[in-house]
Scaffold this motif. Sequence first.
Motif, mmCIF file in Angstrom:
data_model
loop_
_atom_site.group_PDB
_atom_site.id
_atom_site.type_symbol
_atom_site.label_atom_id
_atom_site.label_comp_id
_atom_site.label_asym_id
_atom_site.label_seq_id
_atom_site.Cartn_x
_atom_site.Cartn_y
_atom_site.Cartn_z
ATOM 1 N N GLN A 168 -4.691 3.530 3.763
ATOM 2 C CA GLN A 168 -4.613 4.429 2.611
ATOM 3 C C GLN A 168 -5.981 4.930 2.157
ATOM 4 O O GLN A 168 -6.087 5.606 1.132
ATOM 5 C CB GLN A 168 -3.901 3.742 1.441
ATOM 6 C CG GLN A 168 -2.435 3.443 1.717
ATOM 7 C CD GLN A 168 -1.671 3.156 0.434
ATOM 8 O OE1 GLN A 168 -1.761 3.890 -0.541
ATOM 9 N NE2 GLN A 168 -0.909 2.063 0.442
ATOM 10 N N TYR A 178 -8.894 6.163 -2.634
ATOM 11 C CA TYR A 178 -7.952 5.095 -2.314
ATOM 12 C C TYR A 178 -6.968 4.961 -3.471
ATOM 13 O O TYR A 178 -7.363 4.647 -4.600
ATOM 14 C CB TYR A 178 -8.689 3.763 -2.097
ATOM 15 C CG TYR A 178 -7.791 2.601 -1.757
ATOM 16 C CD1 TYR A 178 -7.262 2.475 -0.467
ATOM 17 C CD2 TYR A 178 -7.466 1.640 -2.706
ATOM 18 C CE1 TYR A 178 -6.444 1.409 -0.137
ATOM 19 C CE2 TYR A 178 -6.645 0.575 -2.381
ATOM 20 C CZ TYR A 178 -6.133 0.465 -1.103
ATOM 21 O OH TYR A 178 -5.305 -0.593 -0.783
ATOM 22 N N LYS A 179 -5.688 5.231 -3.197
ATOM 23 C CA LYS A 179 -4.636 5.126 -4.225
ATOM 24 C C LYS A 179 -5.029 5.852 -5.513
ATOM 25 O O LYS A 179 -5.001 5.280 -6.612
ATOM 26 C CB LYS A 179 -4.324 3.653 -4.511
ATOM 27 C CG LYS A 179 -3.718 2.911 -3.331
ATOM 28 C CD LYS A 179 -3.325 1.490 -3.712
ATOM 29 C CE LYS A 179 -2.637 0.778 -2.559
ATOM 30 N NZ LYS A 179 -2.239 -0.605 -2.906
#
Length: 345
Positions: A168, A178-179
């Motif tokens: 991710q 990331y996220k």
Amino acid sequence: MVDYMVVGLGLAGTTFCDTLRRNNKTFVVFDDRSQTSSRVAGGLYNPVILKRFTLSWRADEQLPIATDFYTKLENFLKVQFDEKLNVLRKFASIEEQNLWFEAADKEKLKPYLDTTLVKNENLGLKVPNGFGKVLETGKLDTKFLFDSYEKWLQQENLLYLETFDYDQLLIDSSFIEYKNIKATNIVFTEGYGLMQNPYFNYLPMQGSKGEYIVIKAKDLNERNIIKSSIFLIPLGNDLYKVGATYNRGQKDNKTTEEAKRELMTKLDSLLDCTYEVVDHEAGMRPTVKDRRPLIGQHPEYHNLWVLNGFGSHGITIAPWAARSLYDRIESNVSLLEEINIARFI
């Protein structure tokens, strides 16, 4: 948008995060508590390799930085995890005493080796030839340190207790994401977990499993750290940590009866009193083939960095290494060739 993401919260992660904090950089941390070596380690800082009476690698440069770093961290967290204790090295023979005095004459070792022979007055120890005293030594309560720092991170909403999912991670030329969290740089400080990292697992980390036992010995009453074939580290309340083993073959955090027997055999040659084993711990040290840290920039992605590979002298090395990486990223100060991961490209 933050300045940094940090993955891993052992010794490397904690020292790097606090270097960021002290320099007013914004950051978040991801950790899943899978790597245990920093928590179970003895926590010793000792500038001398006591097997052959030589100075540890760059210890004279690193120790003052480490001492200052941990003092300031204690003051910031309002806790005490650093205990100044002498290390007493058991002499196996008169010949070893002579080697000690020869070493103490060397310029770089003079500040650390006391030239007064210490006679053993503890009836619970078998030490007929006395001790040599190492100066500028002590131990950190690493578990308390990490718990205290983790508590502060959680209060500031900077810590994500989860396993980092490399799939991710989105990498752009000017940021990483990331996220839904964006950062300018990401630093991987995962200890032996580096072997699962697709960006840095090409690095030659060997890993060395270390096991410790904790004993209770009511009649020992020893306040110094004792070094013979093993370390005996006082914890208070008649408890002592004993270690450690070195096993490059096993790559897990599981305790073994074989290591326990090995430690007890060595302990029996040192102690002249009864004891019971009350705990047994294991962790994977992030050791490297050439025994030097792994620090630097990914060869392809310029905003991916690694800080790892401190081995068994991590307490002393970590603050110095964290500063080295910070100066490299923020001020483009060159890393020493012997620690730069570019040596493996």
